[in-house]
Design a protein around this motif. Structure first.
Motif, PDB file in Angstrom:
ATOM      1  N   GLU A 161       7.933  42.853   9.527  1.00  0.00           N
ATOM      2  CA  GLU A 161       7.265  43.699   8.537  1.00  0.00           C
ATOM      3  C   GLU A 161       6.657  42.911   7.390  1.00  0.00           C
ATOM      4  N   SER A 162       7.167  41.714   7.165  1.00  0.00           N
ATOM      5  CA  SER A 162       6.600  40.883   6.079  1.00  0.00           C
ATOM      6  C   SER A 162       5.631  39.832   6.600  1.00  0.00           C
ATOM      7  N   SER A 202       4.512  47.011  15.585  1.00  0.00           N
ATOM      8  CA  SER A 202       3.059  47.044  15.390  1.00  0.00           C
ATOM      9  C   SER A 202       2.645  46.362  14.095  1.00  0.00           C
ATOM     10  N   GLU A 203       3.616  46.049  13.229  1.00  0.00           N
ATOM     11  CA  GLU A 203       3.292  45.362  11.971  1.00  0.00           C
ATOM     12  C   GLU A 203       3.309  43.844  12.116  1.00  0.00           C
ATOM     13  N   LEU A 232       9.474  50.679  19.763  1.00  0.00           N
ATOM     14  CA  LEU A 232       9.866  50.073  18.487  1.00  0.00           C
ATOM     15  C   LEU A 232       8.619  50.034  17.614  1.00  0.00           C
ATOM     16  N   PRO A 233       8.320  51.119  16.943  1.00  0.00           N
ATOM     17  CA  PRO A 233       7.028  51.217  16.240  1.00  0.00           C
ATOM     18  C   PRO A 233       6.820  50.147  15.182  1.00  0.00           C
ATOM     19  N   TRP A 234       7.906  49.628  14.611  1.00  0.00           N
ATOM     20  CA  TRP A 234       7.736  48.606  13.569  1.00  0.00           C
ATOM     21  C   TRP A 234       7.157  47.303  14.116  1.00  0.00           C
ATOM     22  N   ARG A 244      13.363  42.570  12.140  1.00  0.00           N
ATOM     23  CA  ARG A 244      12.445  43.609  11.683  1.00  0.00           C
ATOM     24  C   ARG A 244      11.862  43.248  10.318  1.00  0.00           C
ATOM     25  N   SER A 246      -2.431  43.217  11.696  1.00  0.00           N
ATOM     26  CA  SER A 246      -1.251  43.822  12.321  1.00  0.00           C
ATOM     27  C   SER A 246      -1.548  44.110  13.785  1.00  0.00           C
TER      28      SER A 246
END
Length: 986
Positions: free
Chosen positions: A551-552, A588-589, A584-586, A547, A601
């Motif tokens: 995210e990064s 989308s990043e 898993l909405p994260w 994750r 993204s």
């Protein structure tokens, strides 16, 4: 040669000269028989046989034979000699004073025979002698000086002081035989003693090789066979092996300086420890009560489960050890020998049962011996190490596991120094190990011990398997070797790979993956229980490092780093795991390449060629690079947030939703709640984003109609149903040919015909999603819709059904109560007619007085007048009163048709009066058909049936029955027919 007659003469002379001497001898013998030797008959006979064998230097044989009422004890070895006869006739004057190997030391043991016999005899190949209580009593009776003492003792005399000559020879093959004619009652006592005689007696009498026990012809053989440090004891057909350790030496002269004279020259000692062993030589600790053998059994209790044979000095009772330097010295010697005995036995956990137990000492000697033994054992290296390469351990350097499962000990061997084998660390032996000073360690100590050790992965697998049933919390810090050579400091979060997901695919993610060899077999289950996760695609996706990498990823791409391998790895995992879009909405990043050559993204990109791409405004959202998209499964792109249909967003509160017009939706929802209702408790919210970017609604609506139910459903706020975000947004937006669905009607609706155009040509799923109003209640549920309906009612181009018109304004007044709305310029006065100058009729009798069109008030004239900003008829009529006079006044009950009217009203009889006018007029001369009576006065009518019917209906509060009542007054002659009709039901 010892002449019995001479010996008797001397003793009798001594008694004659000193009666006190007789009394003294009698008391001494009685003390021995009743005290120290009261139950020692067989032991003393065996001891004498052992001494005879030792003096002759032969293997001793003793035969104990009970025949009838006589016990015979025949032994081999040195025969009875003069010194022996002399010793038998004296008290505490042993003939063995200079024989260091003898067992007997006090010259009093033969007194034990007097417990069962009054006529004992000893026959030997050299000398024979007998004793007799009767003959001694007769001899004493001839001495006048002793008569008084003899009488005081009831004839009891010291039997063994007067010997008598006898003849006979011992049984063939034996040197000496004791013959004991048993007194009455002693036979069974002797028989029980013979049956109880144990071969262990031979341990204490090493000069004896065998004892034959003969009871009325049946022979039982007790035998001893010594070979090295092992002695075999046989009792009939049963043979028991004993491990024996002997220590011999001389005590220093100063230690015996305070002992009796007879003992001072007997400084030599032989001390023996013995314990039974099994076929493998392992100790079998004794059970039951143990006593010191000094060398024959004493009454000195011992708690150590082994046989101790040692020449401890005995007190006057010949049953307990006398304290003093000799006893102290022998305790130390015995402790040294005991420690050596344990160290020489095979290393088996049973040895722990031979360790003294705290608080179990049976007496003072036992306590001193246990302390000394424990001191020696703690200082002796005798405990085995679990590691075969380690020498025996001193207890202070040994370590025991609190939960010593064999597999745990095996896994930790070589890692924990001084570790004891599993069988030596049992909880049942915890007190013994503690007494020895063995250190116990728990699982937390084990975990500390293995941290930092370098071992192959297979060793770690064995360790994990050995800890399978251990407490999870204690293993939280257990290290785990990783596939890349690192060491994880805890199993929590470590990933366990399988064949379906090779580690090579996960390299770009930098994950903590366990070395497969360390997680093999049952070790895998243990690691999972401790927080490791199977490296399935779903588990890897759940890893915080993945994750964090996702995210990064966009920032890293913006910094010029090539993140395409990372994106490919994540998409591979997603394709294998198959999460639902938005699950898993994260994800989308995740940074993905777009069709402009940059990075964006995933949640901001559309899949090229997708249905969504065809309905949105061009350029509204970015598009995934087409070449990259062709290499990835469309489902994986959807799962990471790439759009091929409309995206959903979720939240717990409306202000957390980042979607178009969300504030307007919240206001519309709150308007639907009852007045004064508390702030709502919002359920989980699901909304649809990017609706404002749609350019092709005919193609977009079918996409929206198949979204998950959570996106399409209405909400329940404290019992009030309100539209969800998607339905509200679509209903209030021009999505059907440029028109709003809430400004159309359901194609199946009839109630709203004429006011709304039908929403035609829609797919049923789309129609269900949009839910255009199908009934007046659907319109009135929303304030804006109700205000729009108010305007539509004043549109002359529209029509209204008569049924709807009767109540629509009253229902609008309720729906818009408290809402600031602009009154319409025109109002509906008929289904097909509107008016800009209308009046709200608030009383039916006023209708003839109003010239303007009337607005149906639906029973709510005041509220309707306020809503429409129109006057009431009563306001225009002012204070109108009846100005004409009645032609006649009669009770209602006398009006023709009154009986049927009363029946239709459900009363027995009509009450009140009615005034009939030729022409009924009110103020201003205006004619009216009827007028209600003021203040309970008579109603006024113009005499027509309709006037009668309306006046009575109003008076009775049954206005809807005015037509039926009019009928009764119009046809009073048809009362029977009309009543018959009333009785019919449909």
């Amino acid at each position: 040669m010892a002449d019995p007659a001479e010996l008797r003469r001397r003793v009798l002379a001594a008694w004659t000269d000193s009666p006190a001497r007789f009394r003294e001898d009698a008391n001494a013998e009685e003390d021995l028989v009743r005290g120290g030797y009261r139950d020692r008959l067989l032991v003393e006979l065996a001891q004498n046989a052992a001494d005879a064998a030792a003096r002759a230097g032969v293997a001793g044989l003793l035969r104990l034979e009970l025949r009838g009422t006589t016990l015979r004890a025949a032994n081999t070895g040195a025969p009875l000699d003069d010194a022996g006869v002399q010793a038998l006739c004296t008290l505490r004057a042993s003939a063995k004073r200079d024989t260091g190997s003898s067992v007997g030391r006090f010259g009093v043991g033969f007194a034990a025979v007097l417990a069962v016999s009054d006529e004992p005899a000893v026959v030997s190949t050299d000398r024979s002698v007998r004793f007799s209580a009767d003959e001694t009593r007769a001899a004493v009776a001839t001495i006048p000086a002793l008569s008084e003492e003899l009488a005081r003792r009831d004839g009891a005399v010291p039997v063994l002081r007067l010997p008598f000559a006898t003849t006979g020879q011992p049984s063939n093959g034996f040197a000496t035989e004791v013959v004991l004619p048993l007194r009455a009652g002693a036979v069974e006592v002797v028989r029980e003693g013979l049956r109880a005689l144990d071969a262990e007696l031979l341990l204490t009498l090493p000069a004896l090789a065998e004892i034959h026990v003969v009871d009325d012809g049946a022979t039982r053989t007790l035998a001893r066979d010594a070979a090295g440090n092992t002695t075999l004891l046989t009792d009939g057909h049963l043979t028991t092996a004993w491990r024996v350790l002997t220590r011999s030496g001389d005590l220093p002269a100063e230690l015996v300086a305070d002992r009796p004279v007879e003992e001072r020259n007997r400084r030599g000692y032989t001390l023996t420890w013995a314990v039974p062993v099994d076929d493998d030589g392992c100790a079998q600790p004794l059970t039951g009560r143990q006593v010191l053998h000094a060398p024959t059994p004493s009454d000195e209790p011992l708690s150590l489960p082994a046989r101790l044979v040692a020449p401890f000095p005995l007190g006057p009772d010949r049953r307990h050890v006398a304290p003093g330097p000799v006893t102290d010295a022998l305790v130390e010697i015995a402790a040294d020998a005991y420690a050596a005995l344990l160290a020489g036995l095979p290393a088996d956990p049973v040895l722990l049962r031979l360790v003294p137990r705290a608080g179990l000492a049976a007496a003072e000697l036992d306590a001193a011996l246990c302390r000394a033994v424990l001191d020696r054992l703690t200082a002796t290296a005798w405990l085995p190490a679990a590691d075969p390469g380690e020498p025996p351990l001193r207890p202070g350097r040994a370590v025991a596991l609190d939960d010593p499962a064999p597999e745990r000990v095996a896994a930790l061997t070589g890692v924990v120094p001084g570790l004891l084998p599993a069988g030596w660390s049992r909880r049942a032996d915890a007190a013994v190990l503690t007494a020895l000073g063995v250190r116990r360690i728990g699982l937390a100590d084990v975990v500390d011990a293995v941290r930092g050790v370098q071992r192959p992965a297979g060793w770690w697998a064995a360790l994990y398997a050995a800890l399978a049933d251990a407490d999870r919390d204690e293993l939280a810090a257990l290290p785990v070797p990783l596939a890349d050579g690192r060491m994880a400091q805890t199993p929590a979060g470590v990933l366990l790979t399988d064949e379906s997901l090779p580690a090579a695919r996960l390299t770009p993610l930098g994950l903590r993956i366990a070395d497969p060899a360390a997680a093999a077999g049952s070790a895998r289950r243990v690691l999972e229980r401790l927080g490791a996760r199977p490296a399935t695609a779903a588990a890897v996706l759940a890893d915080p490092d993945v994750r964090a990498a996702v995210e990064s990823s966009l920032d890293r791409a913006d910094d010029g780093e090539d993140v395409e391998p990372l994106a490919s790895a994540v998409l591979t995992l997603v394709a294998a795991a198959g999460p639902a879009p938005g699950e898993l909405p994260w994800l989308s990043e995740l940074a993905l390449p777009d069709d402009d050559g940059g990075w964006a993204s995933a949640g901001e990109l559309v899949r090229p060629g997708s249905p969504l791409a065809g309905v949105l405004e061009r350029g509204a959202l970015g598009t995934v690079d087409r070449r990259f998209a062709r290499r990835v499964e469309p489902g994986a792109l959807r799962a990471v947030g790439v759009l091929d249909t409309f995206a959903l967003v979720t939240a717990d509160e409306p202000d957390e939703l980042d979607v178009d017009r969300v504030e307007e939706w919240v206001d519309a929802v709150l308007d639907r709640l009852p007045a004064g209702a508390p702030p709502p408790v919002w359920p989980a919210l699901t909304a649809v984003r990017d609706l404002e970017l749609v350019r092709d609604w005919p193609r977009a609506l079918p996409l929206l109609a198949v979204l998950p139910a959570a996106a399409r459903a209405d909400l329940d706020l404290g019992g009030t149903a309100v539209p969800g975000y998607l339905r509200w947004w679509l209903r209030t937006s021009p999505v059907i040919g440029g028109r709003r669905p809430d400004r159309l009607r359901h194609p199946g609706s009839t109630e709203l015909q004429g006011l709304y155009e039908p929403a035609e040509g829609l797919d049923p799923a789309v129609l269900e999603l949009l839910q255009p109003p199908a009934a007046l209640a659907d319109v009135l549920a929303d304030v804006d819709d109700a205000a729009d309906l108010l305007d539509r009612l004043g549109d002359p181009a529209r029509t209204v059904s008569p049924a709807l018109l009767r109540t629509v304004y009253a229902q609008l007044a309720d729906a818009l109560d408290g809402v600031d709305v602009e009154p319409p310029e025109r109002v509906r006065v008929a289904p097909d007619r509107v008016s800009a100058d209308a009046v709200v009729l608030d009383a039916p009798w006023l209708q003839p007085l109003v010239d303007q069109p009337l607005v149906p008030a639906g029973g709510r004239p005041g509220a309707v007048a306020d809503l429409l900003d129109l006057p009431l008829a009563g306001e225009l009529a002012g204070r109108a009163r009846v100005t004409s006079r009645p032609v006649r006044v009669l009770p209602w009950a006398e009006v023709p048709g009154a009986r049927l009217a009363a029946a239709r009203l459900g009363v027995a009889e009509l009450a009140g009066e009615i005034g009939v006018h030729a022409e009924l007029t009110v103020t201003g001369g205006r004619p009216v058909p009827w007028w209600p009576g003021a203040s309970g006065g008579p109603d006024a009518v113009d005499g027509t049936p309709a006037a009668f019917g309306r006046a009575l209906a109003w008076r009775a509060g049954a206005w809807p029955l005015r037509a039926a009542l009019t009928e009764t007054f119009a046809h009073p002659d048809q009362e029977a027919r009309l009543a018959a009709e009333d009785s019919v039901t449909c």
